[in-house]
Design a protein around this motif. Structure first.
Motif, PDB file in Angstrom:
ATOM      1  N   ASN A   1      -9.151   0.315 -13.521  1.00  0.00           N
ATOM      2  CA  ASN A   1      -9.881  -0.703 -14.284  1.00  0.00           C
ATOM      3  C   ASN A   1     -11.089  -0.163 -15.038  1.00  0.00           C
ATOM      4  N   ASN A   2     -11.438   1.123 -14.892  1.00  0.00           N
ATOM      5  CA  ASN A   2     -12.503   1.687 -15.739  1.00  0.00           C
ATOM      6  C   ASN A   2     -12.039   2.954 -16.452  1.00  0.00           C
ATOM      7  N   VAL A   3     -10.717   3.082 -16.610  1.00  0.00           N
ATOM      8  CA  VAL A   3     -10.104   4.204 -17.323  1.00  0.00           C
ATOM      9  C   VAL A   3      -9.220   3.662 -18.437  1.00  0.00           C
ATOM     10  N   THR A   4      -9.362   4.210 -19.637  1.00  0.00           N
ATOM     11  CA  THR A   4      -8.452   3.901 -20.735  1.00  0.00           C
ATOM     12  C   THR A   4      -7.478   5.069 -20.913  1.00  0.00           C
ATOM     13  N   PHE A   5      -6.307   4.750 -21.450  1.00  0.00           N
ATOM     14  CA  PHE A   5      -5.253   5.747 -21.636  1.00  0.00           C
ATOM     15  C   PHE A   5      -4.784   5.693 -23.094  1.00  0.00           C
ATOM     16  N   PRO A   6      -5.441   6.429 -23.984  1.00  0.00           N
ATOM     17  CA  PRO A   6      -5.074   6.368 -25.407  1.00  0.00           C
ATOM     18  C   PRO A   6      -3.610   6.672 -25.682  1.00  0.00           C
ATOM     19  N   ALA A   7      -2.988   7.536 -24.873  1.00  0.00           N
ATOM     20  CA  ALA A   7      -1.592   7.899 -25.104  1.00  0.00           C
ATOM     21  C   ALA A   7      -0.629   7.063 -24.266  1.00  0.00           C
ATOM     22  N   GLY A   8      -1.139   6.055 -23.562  1.00  0.00           N
ATOM     23  CA  GLY A   8      -0.288   5.222 -22.712  1.00  0.00           C
ATOM     24  C   GLY A   8      -0.631   5.379 -21.246  1.00  0.00           C
ATOM     25  N   ALA A   9      -0.599   4.268 -20.505  1.00  0.00           N
ATOM     26  CA  ALA A   9      -1.012   4.254 -19.098  1.00  0.00           C
ATOM     27  C   ALA A   9       0.097   4.833 -18.237  1.00  0.00           C
ATOM     28  N   TRP A  10       0.041   6.125 -17.968  1.00  0.00           N
ATOM     29  CA  TRP A  10       1.093   6.809 -17.225  1.00  0.00           C
ATOM     30  C   TRP A  10       0.890   6.729 -15.717  1.00  0.00           C
ATOM     31  N   THR A  11      -0.286   6.251 -15.270  1.00  0.00           N
ATOM     32  CA  THR A  11      -0.571   6.140 -13.844  1.00  0.00           C
ATOM     33  C   THR A  11      -1.488   4.954 -13.586  1.00  0.00           C
ATOM     34  N   ARG A  12      -1.359   4.361 -12.401  1.00  0.00           N
ATOM     35  CA  ARG A  12      -2.328   3.376 -11.925  1.00  0.00           C
ATOM     36  C   ARG A  12      -3.145   3.931 -10.780  1.00  0.00           C
ATOM     37  N   ASP A  13      -2.836   5.140 -10.372  1.00  0.00           N
ATOM     38  CA  ASP A  13      -3.576   5.810  -9.308  1.00  0.00           C
ATOM     39  C   ASP A  13      -4.496   6.864  -9.911  1.00  0.00           C
ATOM     40  N   ILE A  14      -5.760   6.847  -9.506  1.00  0.00           N
ATOM     41  CA  ILE A  14      -6.696   7.934  -9.801  1.00  0.00           C
ATOM     42  C   ILE A  14      -6.964   8.568  -8.445  1.00  0.00           C
ATOM     43  N   SER A  15      -6.214   9.625  -8.154  1.00  0.00           N
ATOM     44  CA  SER A  15      -6.147  10.139  -6.793  1.00  0.00           C
ATOM     45  C   SER A  15      -6.682  11.570  -6.743  1.00  0.00           C
ATOM     46  N   HIS A  16      -6.621  12.167  -5.588  1.00  0.00           N
ATOM     47  CA  HIS A  16      -7.253  13.432  -5.204  1.00  0.00           C
ATOM     48  C   HIS A  16      -7.465  14.396  -6.370  1.00  0.00           C
ATOM     49  N   GLY A  17      -8.733  14.667  -6.679  1.00  0.00           N
ATOM     50  CA  GLY A  17      -9.052  15.555  -7.784  1.00  0.00           C
ATOM     51  C   GLY A  17     -10.412  16.199  -7.633  1.00  0.00           C
TER      52      GLY A  17
ATOM     53  N   MET B   1       0.836  -1.199   0.000  1.00  0.00           N
ATOM     54  CA  MET B   1       0.000   0.000   0.000  1.00  0.00           C
ATOM     55  C   MET B   1       0.865   1.241   0.000  1.00  0.00           C
ATOM     56  N   LEU B   2       0.407   2.266  -0.680  1.00  0.00           N
ATOM     57  CA  LEU B   2       1.110   3.529  -0.645  1.00  0.00           C
ATOM     58  C   LEU B   2       1.052   4.110   0.753  1.00  0.00           C
ATOM     59  N   PRO B   3       2.112   4.743   1.197  1.00  0.00           N
ATOM     60  CA  PRO B   3       2.063   5.364   2.516  1.00  0.00           C
ATOM     61  C   PRO B   3       1.046   6.478   2.548  1.00  0.00           C
TER      62      PRO B   3
ATOM     63  N   SER C   1      -7.116  -2.828  -3.015  1.00  0.00           N
ATOM     64  CA  SER C   1      -6.400  -4.023  -2.568  1.00  0.00           C
ATOM     65  C   SER C   1      -5.021  -4.129  -3.200  1.00  0.00           C
ATOM     66  N   ASP C   2      -4.806  -3.417  -4.308  1.00  0.00           N
ATOM     67  CA  ASP C   2      -3.494  -3.380  -4.955  1.00  0.00           C
ATOM     68  C   ASP C   2      -2.630  -2.232  -4.436  1.00  0.00           C
ATOM     69  N   GLY C   3      -3.116  -1.504  -3.421  1.00  0.00           N
ATOM     70  CA  GLY C   3      -2.362  -0.394  -2.868  1.00  0.00           C
ATOM     71  C   GLY C   3      -2.482   0.893  -3.646  1.00  0.00           C
ATOM     72  N   ARG C   4      -3.282   0.905  -4.714  1.00  0.00           N
ATOM     73  CA  ARG C   4      -3.422   2.085  -5.567  1.00  0.00           C
ATOM     74  C   ARG C   4      -4.668   2.878  -5.195  1.00  0.00           C
ATOM     75  N   ARG C   5      -4.583   4.193  -5.396  1.00  0.00           N
ATOM     76  CA  ARG C   5      -5.693   5.086  -5.061  1.00  0.00           C
ATOM     77  C   ARG C   5      -6.784   5.016  -6.126  1.00  0.00           C
ATOM     78  N   TYR C   6      -8.046   5.125  -5.677  1.00  0.00           N
ATOM     79  CA  TYR C   6      -9.178   5.195  -6.597  1.00  0.00           C
ATOM     80  C   TYR C   6     -10.321   5.913  -5.905  1.00  0.00           C
ATOM     81  N   TYR C   7     -11.398   6.193  -6.671  1.00  0.00           N
ATOM     82  CA  TYR C   7     -12.533   6.930  -6.114  1.00  0.00           C
ATOM     83  C   TYR C   7     -13.790   6.075  -6.050  1.00  0.00           C
ATOM     84  N   ARG C   8     -14.467   6.189  -4.900  1.00  0.00           N
ATOM     85  CA  ARG C   8     -15.807   5.647  -4.702  1.00  0.00           C
ATOM     86  C   ARG C   8     -16.803   6.798  -4.748  1.00  0.00           C
TER      87      ARG C   8
END
Length: 364
Positions: free
Chosen positions: A298-314, A1-3, A265-272
């Protein structure tokens, strides 16, 4: 998990929070939704003549840009990350405020503006510590909005307690006043403060990095003073309700959307996400699981390449810029923080960048 992030001095008193949770009901009593405040003469306020009856879907799909806003370090600001964005449109420009972290782990804020998202990467950053009224203090997690009853802009952020500065010109970084603290608002051990108002009341939402979401209230006439009646409105495990909360009114309806950042569960940030009928209504899950999230890798596509696995504070792009925080459910966009998946180390040194999600499964 991320700290866990360390954006603020921790004065967290576990016993006090426990007593608060025991003393307050878990959910607020539902109330009839109130109509939004009448808009003032802000050119970008789009609430007049609302006719939309569109609803939010039960699941979401997104397409992401690449990184749009990155640090621009200079000799006085050895910045390594930009994060926690808040965004409004006014005067024909996008105005973005964000948290910055430098190589010494100090947190501050920055501002940028541009007319089109294609210009975001080249737009200059102005560091708000160059405003002598804000100065070289701890400051993080901003939220910006126009408070129509006072015809005044507010920048809400944390200096430890929930604080705010005001301005008549959001495009002038030196115009923001010295921070003042919201009185009697949930503040001990909480962070990521978010203000939203209906026609009668203003509410301050916050989280505690430990599975609790709180709400304080004051009247529109008393704002920014008079906060009271702190309620515990959501509770779950620490990872399931972590931080980065935001609340919006769904345009053309009495529905409100609450978004909360979680750690998967993978330690990555996401939004509920959760919805309620009225700001004191009971929050019900909408897209709130790892398999059906509001926004996750898992519900985001990255046409220019997956530069992040975290969808965090926004923050979602609003239809206007006032205190009612209205969004159009037909055209959702989400400015968020992400980072190189291989990055590791102290939270303050993680290379956060800002990207933009656009919903691809709208039913409108």
């Amino acid at each position: 998990m991320l700290p866990g992030r360390h954006h603020r001095p921790r004065a967290f008193h576990a016993a006090a929070v426990l007593l608060l949770g025991l003393a307050m009901s878990l959910f607020a009593i539902p109330a009839e939704p109130s109509s939004a405040l009448a808009p003032n003469d802000v050119a970008t306020n789009a609430r007049a003549g609302e006719t939309s009856s569109a609803q939010l879907p039960d699941s979401f799909q997104w397409s992401s840009s690449g990184p749009l806003i990155a640090p621009k370090p200079d000799a006085a600001h050895p910045v390594v990350s930009v994060k926690d964005p808040t965004v409004v449109q006014a005067g024909g420009k996008w105005h973005v405020f964000m948290t910055t972290a430098n190589t010494q782990g100090a947190w501050s804020m920055a501002y940028t503006s541009f007319t089109d998202w294609s210009q975001a990467g080249s737009a200059p950053l102005t560091y708000l510590d160059t405003n002598p009224d804000i100065g070289n203090r701890y400051a993080a997690a901003p939220q910006v909005f126009y408070f129509a009853p006072e015809r005044l802009w507010y920048l809400v952020y944390q200096t430890g307690p929930p604080s705010y500065s005001t301005s008549t010109d959001p495009g002038n970084p030196r115009s923001w006043s010295a921070p003042r603290t919201f009185d009697n608002a949930a503040g001990s051990g909480t962070l990521d403060y978010w203000v939203i108002c209906d026609s009668a009341m203003c509410y301050l939402f916050s989280a505690d990095d430990n599975g609790h979401v709180f709400r304080s209230e004051t009247s529109v006439g008393e704002f920014p003073g008079g906060f009271r009646n702190t309620q515990l409105v959501l509770q779950d495990s620490k990872s399931a309700l972590f931080e980065g909360g935001a609340v919006y009114r769904v345009q053309g309806s009495g529905t409100y959307l609450l978004m909360m950042e979680a750690i998967g569960s993978d330690g990555r940030r996401y939004y509920r996400s959760f919805t309620a009928q009225g700001l004191t209504g009971r929050w019900q899950p909408l897209a709130a699981t790892e398999s059906n999230p509001f926004a996750r890798s898992n519900n985001v596509t990255f046409p220019a390449g997956a530069w992040t696995r975290d969808i965090s504070h926004g923050e979602l792009i609003r239809t206007g810029n006032d205190q009612t925080m209205a969004i159009n459910p037909c055209r959702l966009q989400f400015l968020y923080q992400g980072m190189n998946p291989s990055a590791s180390g102290d939270y303050s040194q993680l290379p956060w960048r800002l990207g933009l999600l656009t919903q691809t499964n709208t039913t409108c």
